[in-house]
Design a protein around this motif. Structure first.
Motif, PDB file in Angstrom:
ATOM      1  N   ALA A   1       0.609  -1.826   0.282  1.00 14.84           N
ATOM      2  CA  ALA A   1      -0.245   0.014   0.501  1.00 14.84           C
ATOM      3  C   ALA A   1       0.639   1.135  -0.101  1.00 14.84           C
ATOM      4  N   PRO A   2       1.875   1.133   0.222  1.00 13.17           N
ATOM      5  CA  PRO A   2       2.684   2.305   0.660  1.00 13.17           C
ATOM      6  C   PRO A   2       3.783   2.598  -0.532  1.00 13.17           C
ATOM      7  N   ARG A   3       3.541   1.683  -1.441  1.00 12.96           N
ATOM      8  CA  ARG A   3       4.240   2.241  -3.111  1.00 12.96           C
ATOM      9  C   ARG A   3       3.180   2.659  -3.339  1.00 12.96           C
ATOM     10  N   VAL A   4       2.239   1.785  -3.741  1.00 10.21           N
ATOM     11  CA  VAL A   4       0.860   2.278  -4.581  1.00 10.21           C
ATOM     12  C   VAL A   4       0.248   3.610  -4.133  1.00 10.21           C
ATOM     13  N   ALA A   5       0.734   4.258  -2.798  1.00 12.43           N
ATOM     14  CA  ALA A   5       0.331   5.759  -2.352  1.00 12.43           C
ATOM     15  C   ALA A   5       1.246   6.134  -2.813  1.00 12.43           C
TER      16      ALA A   5
END
Length: 325
Positions: free
Chosen positions: A75-79
């Motif tokens: 999720a952090p990379r997608v953000a």
């Protein structure tokens, strides 16, 4: 879309790697309900490591119980993707999870790129692969399952690169080849005199995943055989490396989808930007004299960028200029 029996599965990958694999489970095993079954079976079969010096798989517990749990670690990379694209006023190839049908990461590359699934089909067996680079400027749309993508990667790897390495083996082996290639890329892109075509090709090659060039070359050969006619050399050179997707917010169709929009064959479309059809005005004769033009979504207004070729337009976008004039 019906499931095609000829699709590759995890067994095709493990046979190439010489690894004993568990058999496909019965449907009652719960595999394939949330993410593709071949991916889950690959996790059961493969130890942790690096495939063809370039690909690493996410390692969730299997069977996967929900996409929310599966996507939690990435999720952090997608953000980061969403923030980078918003800052550039660009859009990804497809929406990002948790949007409905959004892309979900399933792996990463040795050069910090991200591998995602196109989840628009409700049948996980039909999910295909999207590959983006570390800067989220290139989005490659690849009609491959995880297994087919890995098979092509293994078969396309350069001589001397092992099909599989543990992390320890990679750090003392293929890592140094990757590091050398990244230095060469940085040096080439730092050259102020680099030509537009070379700059784009260098960006595409910097993704660093084997097998893509062979696939892109096959698409160009197919398009030539289907008699699209003569095409600009800069376009063909780029498309022999780039199989289709998005370059700096510009959707570039696979070369096999380039199409004449008018019966008089005066406008050949190769892509689109924000609903505008992008292509060439071809009245000037030789393809080397064609210049970029676009048609507004309403189909009424046409604008010609008289100083822009395919390659120079994409380079301008990669350098941060989103102007359409």
């Amino acid at each position: 879309m019906p499931f095609r029996e000829e699709h590759m599965n995890h067994l095709d990958v493990v046979r190439l790697l010489g690894i004993d694999a568990p058999a496909l489970p019965p449907e009652a095993g719960g595999h394939g309900r949330v993410v593709p079954e071949d991916f889950e079976m690959l996790l059961k079969a493969l130890p942790m490591g690096v495939i063809a010096g370039s690909v690493l798989l996410e390692r969730p517990d299997v069977p996967v119980r929900s996409l929310e749990d599966f996507a939690k670690d990435t999720a952090p990379r997608v953000a980061n993707m969403a923030d980078a694209l918003l800052a550039r006023e660009q859009e990804p190839l497809l929406p990002l999870f948790p949007e409905p049908g959004g892309m979900v990461p399933w792996g990463r590359t040795a050069r910090d790129g991200v591998l995602l699934w196109n989840t628009t089909d409700p049948d996980t067996r039909q999910w295909t692969t999207v590959l983006t680079d570390a800067d989220f400027q290139l989005w490659l749309d690849l009609p491959f399952s995880t297994s087919e993508f890995l098979v092509r990667t293994i078969q396309g790897r350069p001589e001397g690169i092992p099909a599989f390495e543990s992390y320890e083996e990679y750090e003392s082996g293929s890592y140094w080849k990757v590091a050398d290639d990244m230095r060469v890329t940085a040096t080439a892109l730092a050259n102020p005199d680099i030509e537009a075509v070379e700059e784009i090709v260098t960006h595409v090659r910097s993704v660093g995943v084997p097998g893509i060039r062979q696939y892109a070359q096959g698409l160009v050969d197919q398009a030539v055989n289907e008699s699209l006619g003569s095409l600009p050399e800069d376009y063909l050179t780029v498309m022999k490396e780039f199989p289709g997707g998005v370059v700096a917010g510009v959707r570039v169709f696979p070369v096999t989808r380039a199409a004449w929009l008018t019966e008089d064959r005066l406008f050949l479309q190769w892509g689109e930007v924000q609903g505008r059809a992008f292509g060439w005005l071809t009245a000037s004769g030789s393809p080397e004299n064609w210049r970029i033009a676009y048609i507004e979504p309403d189909g009424i207004a046409l604008t010609c960028l008289e100083d822009q070729t395919f390659a120079t337009f994409l380079r301008r976008r990669l350098r941060g200029d989103n102007s359409l004039f």
